[in-house]
Design a protein around this motif. Structure first.
Motif, PDB file in Angstrom:
ATOM      1  N   GLN A  19      42.646  31.825  37.926  1.00  8.42           N
ATOM      2  CA  GLN A  19      41.971  32.116  39.191  1.00  8.42           C
ATOM      3  C   GLN A  19      41.546  33.576  39.238  1.00  8.42           C
ATOM      4  O   GLN A  19      42.266  34.458  38.782  1.00  8.42           O
ATOM      5  N   PRO A  20      40.364  33.838  39.814  1.00  7.56           N
ATOM      6  CA  PRO A  20      39.960  35.237  39.973  1.00  7.56           C
ATOM      7  C   PRO A  20      40.823  35.893  41.047  1.00  7.56           C
ATOM      8  O   PRO A  20      41.332  35.217  41.940  1.00  7.56           O
ATOM      9  N   GLN A  79      32.420  37.419  39.509  1.00 11.10           N
ATOM     10  CA  GLN A  79      33.586  37.446  38.628  1.00 11.10           C
ATOM     11  C   GLN A  79      33.308  36.609  37.386  1.00 11.10           C
ATOM     12  O   GLN A  79      32.594  35.617  37.444  1.00 11.10           O
ATOM     13  N   SER A  93      35.035  34.356  34.486  1.00  8.31           N
ATOM     14  CA  SER A  93      36.285  33.649  34.226  1.00  8.31           C
ATOM     15  C   SER A  93      36.714  33.866  32.776  1.00  8.31           C
ATOM     16  O   SER A  93      35.904  34.211  31.910  1.00  8.31           O
ATOM     17  N   THR A 137      29.928  31.466  38.182  1.00  6.79           N
ATOM     18  CA  THR A 137      30.150  32.423  39.263  1.00  6.79           C
ATOM     19  C   THR A 137      30.205  31.709  40.605  1.00  6.79           C
ATOM     20  O   THR A 137      31.081  31.986  41.418  1.00  6.79           O
ATOM     21  N   ASP A 159      33.479  29.788  40.697  1.00 10.19           N
ATOM     22  CA  ASP A 159      34.622  30.686  40.893  1.00 10.19           C
ATOM     23  C   ASP A 159      34.665  31.246  42.309  1.00 10.19           C
ATOM     24  O   ASP A 159      35.730  31.588  42.820  1.00 10.19           O
TER      25      ASP A 159
END
Length: 180
Positions: A71-72, A80, A82, A173, A176
């Motif tokens: 997980q970000p 973010q 991954s 993105t 996430d």
């Protein structure tokens, strides 16, 4: 008089100790997440005061750590990347380096052959016949045409691949950043 044997008490003490250590792992994972620290097996084990093997032996604990690590961070701003996306990029770049190394080797071989032919001509050891030269020249022209066509196709495919990668990154993105 106590009805439990020393072996039973020892077994119960071990069970209680194992339970206490297992409870410390999720708490440590939550603390790391709250503090914005990286969540990997070593960091969780260090904070929980347990050995890493405890986490690896218990698949539920290991899965929880792996899920948190994927997980970000909550406090992150901007797009973010991954870990899976980075691994995918690394694999693609490694493959590209392999292809480029092969290409360099082929170019070195071609250069070596060209130097050899130049040296052979310069020494006057012999000259090819006109029919051999004409045949070779036609073959060279044909191969150069094929190379040009293949380069065009490769260029188109590289552009498609770059577009696909950009789309993949955008989708990762978005994925996430979506609330869960």
């Amino acid at each position: 008089m106590n009805s439990t044997s020393p072996a039973d008490r020892l077994s119960q003490a071990r069970t209680d100790d194992s339970t206490r250590r297992r409870r410390r792992v999720p708490a440590a994972l939550d603390d790391l997440t709250r503090d914005g620290q990286p969540s990997n097996v070593s960091a969780v084990a260090r904070l929980a005061g347990v050995h890493r093997s405890l986490i690896y032996r218990h698949s539920d604990l290991h899965a929880a750590v792996a899920a948190k690590a994927a997980q970000p961070p909550d406090n992150a701003t901007g797009p973010q990347v991954s870990r899976n996306s980075l691994l995918s990029d690394l694999a693609n770049l490694t493959e590209r380096n392999t292809r480029l190394a092969g290409h360099v080797a082929r170019l070195e071989q071609s250069l070596s052959e060209a130097f050899g032919q130049d040296a052979w001509r310069a020494t006057g050891l012999g000259a090819p016949t006109d029919t051999d030269t004409d045949t070779l020249q036609r073959k060279i022209d044909h191969l150069e045409q094929q190379v040009a066509e293949l380069r065009d196709r490769l260029s188109e495919r590289e552009e498609d691949l770059q577009a696909s990668r950009a789309t993949n990154r955008e989708l990762m993105t978005q994925l996430d950043s979506t609330p869960r």
